[in-house]
Design an enzyme around this catalytic site. Structure first.
Site, mmCIF file in Angstrom:
data_model
loop_
_atom_site.group_PDB
_atom_site.id
_atom_site.type_symbol
_atom_site.label_atom_id
_atom_site.label_comp_id
_atom_site.label_asym_id
_atom_site.label_seq_id
_atom_site.Cartn_x
_atom_site.Cartn_y
_atom_site.Cartn_z
ATOM 1 N N ASP A 2 0.834 -1.193 0.000
ATOM 2 C CA ASP A 2 0.000 0.000 0.000
ATOM 3 C C ASP A 2 0.879 1.258 0.000
ATOM 4 O O ASP A 2 2.095 1.197 0.209
ATOM 5 C CB ASP A 2 -1.005 -0.011 1.146
ATOM 6 C CG ASP A 2 -0.353 0.098 2.518
ATOM 7 O OD1 ASP A 2 0.399 1.062 2.757
ATOM 8 O OD2 ASP A 2 -0.607 -0.771 3.377
ATOM 9 N N LYS A 3 0.252 2.376 -0.240
ATOM 10 C CA LYS A 3 0.972 3.638 -0.422
ATOM 11 C C LYS A 3 1.877 3.972 0.752
ATOM 12 O O LYS A 3 2.967 4.521 0.583
ATOM 13 C CB LYS A 3 -0.047 4.765 -0.639
ATOM 14 C CG LYS A 3 0.560 6.117 -0.958
ATOM 15 C CD LYS A 3 -0.533 7.131 -1.251
ATOM 16 C CE LYS A 3 0.053 8.493 -1.593
ATOM 17 N NZ LYS A 3 -1.019 9.492 -1.886
#
Length: 232
Positions: free
Chosen positions: A102-103
């Protein structure tokens, strides 16, 4: 495969543009001889504008992903593909991430254009371990290792228990966690279910393959020995 198609598939331009590059003499062998469209020169001996060609199809690379980059080729904002040569976005076959981070998660991220290899890594049957290090919001309560290793832990909204995972305590708020599956936001959701919150998260290893020698934001091509370490 004809030379024009090979080089176009590597992302150097359309077939028309690559044909023009051949006519201009920008594509040569290592001795400086201009190549023609029907040349049978080995991939590793072909130069484009005096530089070796990008890796041939079937490559696997390891990126040390920084926080703030999204594992996508189409989203807005900073993308993991921004950290790779621009040509890699338009390669054929497509260069895909093997799983995602994820980011707000950093660390080891694999890419390949080899669909068979990609599925071999992500297949549940392979059970390739992924090792993460996390910084937690609150001190550990002490029962997390037993809970994660039980094989009975359920995440919110799911009916299938998690596979056993190994937790190593580094200090009261820092842990190392080894997973043998890859569910959506799994590490963050596991600690949320245990009454905590992950402030920082990094994947340090895929199998036995770590990030040694790969600085944050950098990448390296994997040879056969390195690829084998994924399954160690």
């Amino acid at each position: 495969m004809r030379l024009v198609k090979l080089i176009a598939n590597l992302g150097y331009g359309s077939r028309k543009e690559v044909s023009q590059a051949l006519r201009h003499g920008w594509i040569t062998d290592r001795e400086g001889n201009k190549l023609k469209a029907d040349a049978k020169t080995p991939h590793e001996d072909i130069l484009f504008d005096d530089e070796p060609l990008d890796p041939a199809p079937g490559m696997v690379l390891l990126l040390n992903k920084p926080v703030g980059y999204t594992c996508s080729i189409k989203d807005t904002g900073r993308l993991v593909y921004d950290l790779l040569p621009d040509r890699f976005r338009v390669r054929k076959p497509v260069l895909s991430t093997i799983g995602r981070l994820d980011k707000e998660t950093s660390g080891a991220l694999l890419f390949t254009d080899d669909g068979t290899f990609l599925h071999q890594v992500i297949s549940p049957k392979s059970e390739v371990p992924k090792i993460y290090e996390a910084v937690l919001d609150r001190p550990l309560k002490g029962d997390e290792a037993t809970l994660f290793a039980s094989g009975e832990m359920l995440l919110e909204g799911e009916t299938k228990p998690l596979k056993p995972a190994e937790l190593e305590v580094l200090d009261e708020k820092r842990v190392r966690l080894t997973l043998h599956e890859g569910r959506y936001h799994q590490v963050r959701r596991m600690f949320a279910a245990a009454g905590n919150h992950v402030n920082e998260l990094s994947r340090t290893h895929v199998g036995a393959l770590g990030l040694e020698g790969v600085a944050e934001g950098e990448w390296r091509l994997l040879d056969e020995a390195a690829k084998a370490r994924i399954f160690d």
